[in-house]
Design a protein around this motif. Sequence first.
Motif, short mmCIF file in Angstrom:
data_model
loop_
_atom_site.label_atom_id
_atom_site.label_comp_id
_atom_site.label_asym_id
_atom_site.label_seq_id
_atom_site.Cartn_x
_atom_site.Cartn_y
_atom_site.Cartn_z
N GLY A 199 0.52 -0.89 -0.03
CA GLY A 199 0.15 -0.10 0.09
C GLY A 199 0.98 0.40 -0.19
O GLY A 199 2.24 1.33 0.10
N GLU A 200 0.22 2.15 -0.62
CA GLU A 200 0.76 3.70 -0.45
C GLU A 200 0.27 5.05 -0.51
O GLU A 200 -0.54 4.35 -0.74
N TYR A 201 1.07 5.78 0.55
CA TYR A 201 0.47 6.91 0.96
C TYR A 201 1.56 8.04 0.21
O TYR A 201 2.62 7.95 0.85
N ASN A 202 1.54 9.12 -0.28
CA ASN A 202 2.24 10.81 -0.33
C ASN A 202 1.80 11.47 0.66
O ASN A 202 0.32 12.10 0.99
N SER A 203 2.81 11.74 0.89
CA SER A 203 2.74 13.04 2.31
C SER A 203 1.66 14.73 1.99
O SER A 203 1.44 14.95 3.42
N LEU A 204 1.87 14.60 0.93
CA LEU A 204 1.28 16.12 0.69
C LEU A 204 -0.30 15.77 0.79
O LEU A 204 -0.95 16.98 0.77
N TYR A 216 -1.07 1.80 -4.65
CA TYR A 216 -0.94 -0.07 -4.39
C TYR A 216 0.31 -0.88 -5.12
O TYR A 216 0.27 0.36 -6.51
N ARG A 217 0.44 -1.31 -5.38
CA ARG A 217 2.01 -2.13 -5.66
C ARG A 217 1.32 -3.38 -5.75
O ARG A 217 1.22 -3.75 -4.65
N ALA A 218 1.46 -4.13 -6.64
CA ALA A 218 0.89 -5.69 -6.41
C ALA A 218 2.22 -6.56 -7.88
O ALA A 218 2.01 -6.25 -8.89
N SER A 219 2.41 -7.40 -7.73
CA SER A 219 2.67 -8.37 -8.62
C SER A 219 3.38 -9.79 -8.29
O SER A 219 2.85 -10.33 -6.60
N ALA A 220 3.29 -10.82 -9.25
CA ALA A 220 3.25 -12.39 -9.19
C ALA A 220 4.22 -12.93 -10.25
O ALA A 220 4.57 -12.43 -10.75
N SER A 221 5.16 -13.81 -9.69
CA SER A 221 5.66 -14.52 -10.59
C SER A 221 5.73 -16.10 -10.47
O SER A 221 5.41 -16.04 -9.64
N TYR A 222 6.23 -16.30 -11.43
CA TYR A 222 6.18 -18.07 -11.59
C TYR A 222 7.68 -18.58 -12.32
O TYR A 222 7.20 -18.50 -13.57
N VAL A 223 8.74 -19.04 -11.74
CA VAL A 223 9.47 -19.63 -11.68
C VAL A 223 9.22 -21.84 -12.22
O VAL A 223 9.16 -21.66 -10.82
N ASP A 224 9.32 -22.09 -12.77
CA ASP A 224 9.39 -23.95 -13.35
C ASP A 224 10.36 -23.98 -14.70
O ASP A 224 10.63 -23.28 -15.32
N GLN A 225 10.82 -25.73 -14.33
CA GLN A 225 11.30 -26.45 -15.12
C GLN A 225 10.47 -27.37 -15.00
O GLN A 225 10.47 -28.20 -14.59
N PHE A 226 10.53 -28.50 -16.97
CA PHE A 226 9.78 -29.48 -17.17
C PHE A 226 11.12 -30.40 -17.40
O PHE A 226 11.94 -29.92 -18.24
N ALA A 227 11.11 -31.30 -17.88
CA ALA A 227 11.46 -32.61 -18.52
C ALA A 227 13.41 -32.32 -18.83
O ALA A 227 13.51 -32.41 -19.58
N ARG A 239 2.08 -4.41 -11.35
CA ARG A 239 0.70 -2.92 -11.44
C ARG A 239 1.34 -2.64 -10.68
O ARG A 239 1.52 -2.53 -8.99
N MET A 240 1.05 -1.50 -10.45
CA MET A 240 2.05 -0.37 -9.90
C MET A 240 0.14 0.62 -10.25
O MET A 240 -0.06 1.45 -11.17
N ASP A 241 -0.17 1.52 -8.99
CA ASP A 241 -0.80 2.74 -9.07
C ASP A 241 -0.92 3.20 -8.10
O ASP A 241 -1.09 3.04 -7.16
N SER A 242 -0.28 4.05 -8.26
CA SER A 242 0.52 5.30 -7.81
C SER A 242 -0.13 6.88 -7.75
O SER A 242 -0.07 7.07 -8.87
N PRO A 243 0.02 7.22 -6.61
CA PRO A 243 -0.28 8.80 -6.47
C PRO A 243 0.59 9.48 -6.50
O PRO A 243 1.75 9.00 -5.78
N PHE A 244 0.98 10.85 -7.54
CA PHE A 244 2.30 11.61 -7.37
C PHE A 244 1.88 13.11 -7.36
O PHE A 244 1.06 13.65 -8.44
N GLN A 245 1.71 13.97 -6.24
CA GLN A 245 1.44 15.20 -5.53
C GLN A 245 2.87 16.08 -6.10
O GLN A 245 3.59 15.85 -6.08
N GLU A 246 2.34 17.54 -6.57
CA GLU A 246 3.23 18.05 -6.47
C GLU A 246 2.69 20.00 -6.18
O GLU A 246 1.98 19.66 -6.56
N GLN A 247 3.78 20.47 -5.45
CA GLN A 247 3.76 21.26 -5.04
C GLN A 247 4.54 22.90 -6.34
O GLN A 247 5.70 22.73 -6.20
#
Length: 931
Positions: A199-204, A216-227, A239-247
Motif C-alpha cells: 500500500g502507498e501513501y503520499n505525504s502531501l 498500491y503495488r502488486a506483483s506475482a511471478s512463477y518460475v519452473d522447469q520441466f522435462a 501492477r502499480m497504481d500510484s499517486p504523485f502530488q506536486e506543489q
Amino acid sequence: MHHQHHLAGMNPPAHRRALRKQNLAVACCLALAFPLAAQAQQAAQPAEQSVETLDAVRVTGIRAAIATAVETKNESTSIVEAISAEDIGKLPDISIADSISRLPGLTMQRVDGRAQVIHIRGMSEQFGGTLLNGREQVSTGGSRGVELDQYPAELINAVTVYKTPDASLVGQGLSGTIDMQSIRPLDIGQRRITFSGQGEYNSLGELIDGSSDTGYRASASYVDQFANDTFGLAVGVARMDSPFQEQQEKAWWWGNPDAWSAPQPGKPADAVARQAGEASLKSREITRDGVMAVLEFKPNDRFHSILDVYYSTFDQDETENSIMWNNDPWWSHPTQGQVRYTNVGTTLVGGVPVVTRGTLNGVGALNMLNETNWREDKLFSAGWANTFGWGDIYTLKSDLSYSRAESTRSMLELQSAFATPRDIDFQLATGKGFNRFSIPGLTDPTQIYLGMDAMGWGRDGRTDIASTEDTLKSGRLELNRLVESSDFLRSYDVGVNVTRRSKDREYVAHYVDLKNGRAPVRLDTVPHGRASMDFIGLGDVPNFNAGELLARYYDLRYEASENDLMKNYGVDEDIRTFYAKANLDMDVTDRVRLRGNVGVQYVRSEQSSTGPTVKRDPVSNDWVIAGGQTIGTSYGDILPSMNLSADFGDGLMLRFAAAKTLMRGPIEQMGAYTTAGVDVTTREWSGGGGNPKLEPYRATAYDLSLEKYFGPTTYAALAVFYKDLETYIYTQNVRWDFTGYDDLGITPISNWGNFSTPVNGSGGYMRGAELSGAVGGDMIHPVLDGFGLLLNASYTESSIDPDGPGGSSTDTLPGLSKVVANATVYYEKHGFSARISQRYRGEYRGEYASLFGDRIYQNTMPESTVDLQVGYDFPDGGRLSGLSVLLQVNNVTNEPYRTETTAGGISETVFLPSDYKEYGRQYLLGFRYKL
C-alpha cells in the motif's frame, strides 16, 4: 475529423481518472579507509580467502545481491557496474531507474517527482544506449532516450551498465550502455512462486478535490522447469497504481527593465524585479501494468533456445490548477495602465538590489488555468535467441527481435479570471523555499469568470494531442570459434546485425472558445471544487474539471502555428553492423594474467525522413502544410575497440579500454519538417527546420580503472575516463543544398540557400574520475557482521558549449553534474534487513518536456534525496515461513526540485530562483510471499 472527434470528449475513461553533501564526502573517505583496514586484516589470512572464493559464497538478500554485482564487475572484461535480482526484488524500488541511479557515475533526473531517465558520466539520456537482454529498445518519448520508469523493478532480474563497449555490443551509447536482463528459468534450477503487495501513501495528501493520495503495488511471478530440466518457464506480472502530488511556484523571468528604457512605477531605479509568476498544484494517478515471460529450451549442450517477451502499459491522468500573472512594464491595462509597485523592500544579491517584498497594484494580466492531461504508453518487446554448437569449437548464435512503443499524450487547459485588476502582496525568497502571496477574492468563485482572456492570448483555452510510434526490428547472426592452439587467443567472434527503425510523430492542436461567443460564465454557476494553495498563502482556490466542462460550454477552433504543424514527420533508419572480435586470455607472468578483447565494428547507416513544408496561406494568413519532402543520407563508420584487464592476483586488477564510439543525433532534430521556401522576388532558397542529413555524435574514448577486491562484498575502485568528441550538434545558419525540398511551384535560380538547422559542429572533451567501494562489516571486525556500506562519488567536466562556439558562457552540457555521489548503509541478519540510501547530484542543465510537446532546458540546482527501507523475513520452518514484510519511505527529506535563471538587464551575472517544486514523501508498506 478524427482528431476533432477525439478531442471533443477529452475526459479519459474512468479507469484512468480519478544527510547532506558533506556526509557523502565523509562516506567516500570511509570507502578508502575501510578497504585499507580490511587489506591489513586479510594479509594475515590464508590465500584462499581472496576474491576467488566468490563462487562458494552462500549468503542471501542484500549481501547476496552485492556479492553477485561485485563478481560481475570483477569477471567482466569491460568496465561495468551491475545490480542483481535480490537487490531489486528484496527491497523493491519504484522502477529500474531508481535502482541503477545509485551506481558509480550514474544519476537520475527527476521528472514529475519520480526517477525517469538516467544520465551516465555527465551526459543526458540522449547519449546512452538502452538494451533489454542485449537488444536495443525503442522509446516512448520524442527522441532516443528511454524512459526507464516504464520498466517495473519487479520484472527485471539484473542490470549491467557498460561504461566501455566491445565490438559485439550492438546498440551501444556514447556515454554508456544499460543492459537489462530478464530471468533465465533453467539457471534457477527449482520452482519459485512469489507474490507481493504494497500500500502507498503520499505525504502531501489530496491537494485537489477528487484526487487521491493513496495507491498500491502488486506483483506475482512463477518460475519452473520441466522435462528433466530441459524446458524452463518464467512468468511475471506487476501492477502499480500510484499517486504523485506536486506543489510548484515559479518565476517566469527576472530583470531590470530600466536598462531597456521601460521604468516601472514604484520600483527602485535599476533594481531587479520578478516580471511574471506562476503557482500550481498537480495531482497525478499513474497506473503501470507489466508482463514478462521467458521460455527456455536446452535439450543438450549443443542447442539452446530462449524466447523473451515483455509488455507494459503506462497510463497517467493529471489534474492541474494554476494561477499566473504578468507584471512587466510592456503590459498595460486598458483603464488602469501599468502595474505599480508600493511598499517595496529589496535584498542585495551579488551586490545587486532585488525586489523581494511589496505590493503589485492593478495586475490585470492575471489568469487561472485548470488542466486535464492524460498520457497512454504501450511498450512491447520480444526476442528469440538460438545457440547451436558443433565440433566442440564452433558456436553459432542467431537472434531475432522486435521492439515497439506507442505513446499518446493530451493536454486540455481552460482559462478563468477576474473581471477587474487585482493587487498582489508578495514576499519572495532569493534562495530555497516557497514564496508567499496574497490575492483578494481568489477563494471566492463569485468573483471569477470563465471566458475572461486576461492575458490577451485570443482564446479561452487550448487543447492538443500528440502521438508517437516507434518500431525497431533487428536480426543478428554471430559465429564464435574456440582457438585451442594459441597461448593468448582463446576465441574469436564474427557477426552481423541488421536493424530497421521507424519513428513517426503526429500533433494537432485546437484553441477553445466559449460557445457562440457567449458572455463570460461566473464560476459559481458551474460544477467546481477546491484546491489547496496554502503552501504559498493563497488558501483554498476554486477548481473545476476541464474535461467535464469542455463539451457543455466550449467550441474547438483549429488555428495551428508553424511549430504545431512541424511536429508531424517520420524518421527511418537502416543500420547494418558488421563486427569481429578477438577474445584474449594469457599468463603474462606467474602472477599476472591478462584478459580482454580487441575488435572492430563497421556500421553502415542509411537514414531518411518525410516531413511537411509549412507556410502562411496568402489569403487566410493561417499557417498550413503546403507541401512535403523525403530527404536522407548515408554514411559509414569504422569503430575499433579494445578492453584489457590485468589480474595481479590477490584481488588486484588494472583495466584499460579504448574505443571509437558514436551516438545518433536526437530524432526530433532529424525530421524533414521545414518552413523553407523560394522567395518570389529573388527566387532564392531560405528557411529553417530539421536536418534529415544529420550525422552522429562521434568520440574517441579512453578508460583506466584500478580495482581491489577484498572479499565477496568488499572492493574499492578508482576509474578515470576521457572522451574526445569529434563533433557536437548545434543549431546554426548554414549554406544548404535544398535538392529534394518542395519548392511549392517557384523555380529557384539555384538549389543552394541559407538554412537554420541542427548541424554537426566542433566538439570538445568530457573527462572525469570515479571513486567507488563496497565494505562488508565482517571484513573489519566480526562484531560488525551484517553491516555494510556502498559508496561512490564522481567528478566530470567538459569543454563543450552546447550552444556552439561563442554561445552562452553559463550553459553546460545537458545532464552534466560535476559532482555525483551515492551512499548506502545496510544491515541484514537474523531475517531483519534495513537500508538507507542517499543520492546527491550537483547543479546541471536538465532537458525536459514542456508546453505543446516542446523540449526545454533548465538550470537545475543540486539535490540530495534519501530513501529508507526496512524489512523482515520470517524464519524457515515456522508457520510464516516464506513471508517477508517491508516498509519503504522514498524522498525522506521531501527534497525539493529547484531551478535558477539569470536576471536580464544588468551587467553582473546574478542567479535567482525560477522553479521550486515539492513532491512529498512516499510511504509504502507491504509483504512478499515466496512458495
